[in-house]
Enzyme design. Structure first.
Site, short mmCIF file in Angstrom:
data_model
loop_
_atom_site.label_atom_id
_atom_site.label_comp_id
_atom_site.label_asym_id
_atom_site.label_seq_id
_atom_site.Cartn_x
_atom_site.Cartn_y
_atom_site.Cartn_z
N TYR A 1 0.85 -1.19 0.00
CA TYR A 1 0.00 0.00 0.00
C TYR A 1 0.89 1.25 0.00
CZ TYR A 1 -3.29 3.58 1.37
OH TYR A 1 -4.03 4.74 1.41
N GLU B 1 -11.69 5.55 3.92
CA GLU B 1 -11.21 6.56 4.88
C GLU B 1 -12.27 6.84 5.93
OE1 GLU B 1 -8.21 7.44 5.27
OE2 GLU B 1 -7.35 6.82 3.35
N TRP C 1 -5.21 2.48 10.13
CA TRP C 1 -5.42 2.21 8.71
C TRP C 1 -5.19 0.74 8.37
CZ3 TRP C 1 -8.04 3.41 4.79
CH2 TRP C 1 -7.69 2.96 3.53
#
Length: 193
Positions: A22, A44, A52
């Site tokens: 990522y 998000e 995250w």
């Protein structure tokens, strides 16, 4: 013997292959595809208040649960779908975030029906080139900017939900409107003179 292609530590993600990919391939890379932008905003929103990596590990389950983040499909989700999603242990089961993701699909469909794109809306809030200094430490990375505050306000005006200034800024980072890789990060590509 395998040689680490990143002998200098990344600004985040080292040690977890999913997180490393990522970091290396997505974060800070410009995104213009409508489905991908919708997905980033949705994820998000789900990340709000969580790490995250938690969302990243559930990303494929989110894609399955939300029909590949196809806004035309998700816009038709109803209360039965909300209940189904609340029972899906593969995703983050938060009613407000699930309902916001559905509402955001409807807002995106309405935006398209009005002849506009999410790409156009998001990228109109990108900071002007050369106006930002690359951060040296995480303390130099803002959580909110004037641009993210204005973007959040515009998205809410358009019917999007769960998109406050902090979430809007995280989406700006995820979609490449800003590149907050730290100055020491190997992802920083120095332009040739």
């Amino acid at each position: 013997m395998d040689v680490d292609p990143h002998p200098i530590p990344r600004c985040f993600g080292d040690g977890d292959p999913l997180y490393e990919r990522y970091h290396d391939e997505e974060w800070g890379v410009p995104v213009h595809d409508e489905h991908a932008l919708y997905e980033r905003i949705a994820l998000e929103g789900f990340q709000s208040g969580l790490a995250w990596i938690t969302v990243l590990r559930k990303r494929e389950a989110f894609r399955t649960a939300f029909a590949g983040f196809d806004p035309l499909v998700v816009a038709d989700y109803d209360e039965h779908d909300v209940e189904r999603l609340l029972g899906d242990a593969g995703i983050i089961r938060h009613r407000g975030k699930i309902e916001a993701t559905i509402a955001n699909a409807r807002a995106l469909v309405a935006l398209h029906e009005a002849g506009r794109t999410l790409d156009e809306v998001l990228w109109s809030f990108a900071p002007a080139a050369g106006t930002r200094t690359r951060p040296v430490t995480w303390q130099g990375v803002p959580a909110v900017t004037p641009e993210s505050t204005a973007l959040a306000k515009e998205l809410r005006r358009l019917g999007f939900r769960f998109v406050g200034p902090t979430t809007a800024y995280a989406a700006m980072q995820a979609c490449g409107l800003v590149d907050d890789h730290l100055a020491s990060c190997p992802a920083v590509r120095v332009a040739a003179p």
